[in-house]
Design an enzyme around this catalytic site. Structure first.
Site, PDB file in Angstrom:
ATOM      1  N   LYS A   1      -4.645  48.924 -12.744  1.00 52.85           N
ATOM      2  CA  LYS A   1      -4.717  50.152 -12.812  1.00 52.85           C
ATOM      3  C   LYS A   1      -4.707  50.792 -11.291  1.00 52.85           C
ATOM      4  O   LYS A   1      -3.942  52.165 -11.152  1.00 52.85           O
ATOM      5  CB  LYS A   1      -6.061  50.797 -13.352  1.00 52.85           C
ATOM      6  CG  LYS A   1      -6.242  50.258 -14.730  1.00 52.85           C
ATOM      7  CD  LYS A   1      -5.021  50.445 -15.641  1.00 52.85           C
ATOM      8  CE  LYS A   1      -5.339  49.542 -17.074  1.00 52.85           C
ATOM      9  NZ  LYS A   1      -4.477  49.594 -17.776  1.00 52.85           N
TER      10      LYS A   1
ATOM     11  N   TYR B   1      -9.663  44.372 -30.581  1.00 51.14           N
ATOM     12  CA  TYR B   1      -9.677  44.610 -29.420  1.00 51.14           C
ATOM     13  C   TYR B   1     -11.164  44.706 -28.731  1.00 51.14           C
ATOM     14  O   TYR B   1     -12.054  45.004 -29.590  1.00 51.14           O
ATOM     15  CB  TYR B   1      -9.062  45.926 -28.966  1.00 51.14           C
ATOM     16  CG  TYR B   1      -9.496  46.614 -27.683  1.00 51.14           C
ATOM     17  CD1 TYR B   1      -8.769  46.238 -26.291  1.00 51.14           C
ATOM     18  CD2 TYR B   1     -10.676  47.388 -27.370  1.00 51.14           C
ATOM     19  CE1 TYR B   1      -9.089  46.556 -25.197  1.00 51.14           C
ATOM     20  CE2 TYR B   1     -10.970  48.057 -26.091  1.00 51.14           C
ATOM     21  CZ  TYR B   1     -10.121  47.439 -25.055  1.00 51.14           C
ATOM     22  OH  TYR B   1     -10.487  47.748 -23.808  1.00 51.14           O
TER      23      TYR B   1
ATOM     24  N   TYR C   1      -9.136  41.215 -21.636  1.00 52.47           N
ATOM     25  CA  TYR C   1      -7.631  41.247 -21.323  1.00 52.47           C
ATOM     26  C   TYR C   1      -7.219  39.782 -20.911  1.00 52.47           C
ATOM     27  O   TYR C   1      -6.647  39.195 -21.570  1.00 52.47           O
ATOM     28  CB  TYR C   1      -7.289  42.320 -20.321  1.00 52.47           C
ATOM     29  CG  TYR C   1      -7.789  43.802 -20.687  1.00 52.47           C
ATOM     30  CD1 TYR C   1      -7.042  44.444 -21.474  1.00 52.47           C
ATOM     31  CD2 TYR C   1      -8.754  44.304 -20.156  1.00 52.47           C
ATOM     32  CE1 TYR C   1      -7.270  45.738 -21.947  1.00 52.47           C
ATOM     33  CE2 TYR C   1      -9.381  45.567 -20.506  1.00 52.47           C
ATOM     34  CZ  TYR C   1      -8.526  46.394 -21.401  1.00 52.47           C
ATOM     35  OH  TYR C   1      -8.890  47.367 -21.794  1.00 52.47           O
TER      36      TYR C   1
HETATM   37  C1  LIG Z   1      -7.978  43.895 -16.832  1.00 54.12           C
HETATM   38  C2  LIG Z   1      -6.697  44.470 -17.472  1.00 54.12           C
HETATM   39  N1  LIG Z   1      -5.610  43.646 -17.906  1.00 54.12           N
HETATM   40  C3  LIG Z   1      -4.834  44.137 -18.568  1.00 54.12           C
HETATM   41  C4  LIG Z   1      -4.724  45.710 -18.994  1.00 54.12           C
HETATM   42  C5  LIG Z   1      -3.487  45.974 -19.873  1.00 54.12           C
HETATM   43  O1  LIG Z   1      -2.646  47.139 -18.876  1.00 54.12           O
HETATM   44  P1  LIG Z   1      -1.928  47.997 -19.836  1.00 54.12           P
HETATM   45  O2  LIG Z   1      -2.825  48.850 -20.293  1.00 54.12           O
HETATM   46  O3  LIG Z   1      -1.119  48.246 -18.704  1.00 54.12           O
HETATM   47  O4  LIG Z   1      -1.201  47.295 -21.012  1.00 54.12           O
HETATM   48  C6  LIG Z   1      -5.899  46.493 -18.790  1.00 54.12           C
HETATM   49  C7  LIG Z   1      -6.048  47.683 -19.163  1.00 54.12           C
HETATM   50  O5  LIG Z   1      -6.897  48.523 -19.392  1.00 54.12           O
HETATM   51  C8  LIG Z   1      -6.888  45.809 -18.027  1.00 54.12           C
HETATM   52  O6  LIG Z   1      -7.937  46.540 -17.773  1.00 54.12           O
END
Ligand SMILES: Cc1ncc(COP(=O)(O)O)c(C=O)c1O
Length: 338
Positions: free
Chosen positions: A57, A271, A297
């Site tokens: 982010k 999720y 994630y």
């Molecule tokens: C650690 C991490 N990886 C991947 C993502 C995914 O990114 P995006 O929301 O741009 O798909 C996020 C989103 O919050 C994240 O916090």
């Protein structure tokens, strides 16, 4: 070559470029499972972007905070789940820019555990000075935002709304820049055909990478691992639409639907809920490479990456890059899993 992103307002937050390192021990482990050598495996360390624990982010927030400052806003408002990495990095970015920050955190993940409600990202949000508003999972998000925006304006402030995950065209510019950074490094190091694999959620990371490839006209292909939505088709459509908006902002042609590749087989129940493969992937990277992933994630993303490699899905490329998008503070919220 002129920088295609130079005309956009940008507030510097990230330590760039992030490292791109080889995972030779993981490759050897996977070779044993496959009885053959997989492509060379690399990891792009966007967990090391440097801002209050790092993560993907930060790159998006450089453009979003830049835009907020240009518009004269003084309060950033954003939203996420209780353990949102995006919320934590937004709180840090706002602090670094001298702005106030309101975090709307939806209690949307049915994960039990004291640490989930107190530690990890939530603890860091508090330390970073964010104004935290916890809302029930079924709250009307639109009404909540309208109320908070009105409250800020009534107090004489000027709010700037950052969407969930920082995923609009402005935020995605951060991953256009990341794509160019990765493609340049791959070019300098002389790898042949290559691919970037990463966890995809609100979609801005993947949309930015896909738009970056359109801007370049060639370079590593992109493969997302869905860690967010049960409807993989609808999520693919939304990422393609966001990539098209980002390409329009850049003035380059729109990516086709086929440019968005998203694997929906690694989400598990939903999720934020752990899977055995995620736990195994987190342990594997920690013990083989000394790299810490996260439970929501990158752990599921790495589980997908490993499954795809072992299934021979990437036999057509010479180099595979796993994009580590951060999230390590989340490990503390899920302590009992480990
Ligand atoms: C650690 C991490 N990886 C991947 C993502 C995914 O990114 P995006 O929301 O741009 O798909 C996020 C989103 O919050 C994240 O916090």
């Amino acid at each position: 070559m002129t920088d295609p992103l130079a005309r956009f307002s940008r507030f510097p937050l990230a330590h760039l470029p992030t490292p791109l390192t080889e995972m030779t021990r993981l490759r050897a482990v996977l070779a044993q499972r496959m009885n053959t050598m997989p492509p060379r495996l690399f990891i792009k360390r966007d967990d090391c972007t440097g801002l209050a624990g790092g993560g993907n982010k930060t790159r998006k927030l450089e453009f979003l905070i830049g835009d907020a400052l240009e518009k004269g806003c003084d309060t950033i408002v954003t939203a996420g789940a209780l353990q949102s990495n995006h919320a934590r990095q937004t709180a840090a970015a706002a602090a670094a820019a001298g702005l106030r920050c309101v975090l709307v955190l939806f209690d949307s993940v049915p994960y039990d555990g004291l640490a989930y409600r107190r530690s990890g990202n939530l603890l860091l949000d508090r330390i970073l000075g964010a104004d935290i508003r916890v809302e029930p999972a079924d709250a009307d998000a639109g009404a909540v935002f309208r109320r908070i925006m009105a409250e800020i304006e009534a107090g004489g402030g000027k709010p700037y709304l950052v969407p969930v995950g920082g995923s609009n065209a402005v935020g995605s510019l951060g991953y256009v820049a990341a794509y160019l950074e990765i493609a340049d490094e791959i070019g300098v190091r002389g790898f042949g055909a290559s691919r970037i694999v990463h966890a995809s959620s609100s979609g801005g990371t993947q949309a930015g990478l896909v738009a970056g490839r359109m801007l370049r006209g060639a370079g590593p292909s992109i493969a997302g691992i869905n860690v967010y939505r049960a409807d993989n088709g609808a999520m693919t459509d939304d990422i393609q639409a966001l990539a098209a908006k980002t390409a329009a902002l850049l003035g380059c042609s729109s990516p086709s639907h086929d440019a968005v590749v998203l694997d929906g087989a690694h989400l598990g129940a939903r999720y934020g809920m752990p899977t055995p493969e995620m736990i195994a992937a987190v342990a594997c990277l920690a013990r083989e490479e000394g790299v810490l992933l996260d439970p929501v994630y990158t752990g599921k993303g790495m589980a997908g990456f490993i499954a795809q490699v072992v299934a021979g899905r990437h036999a057509d490329v010479e180099a595979l890059v796993f994009l580590h998008t951060g999230g390590m503070p989340g490990l503390f919220a899920y302590e009992t899993e480990f």
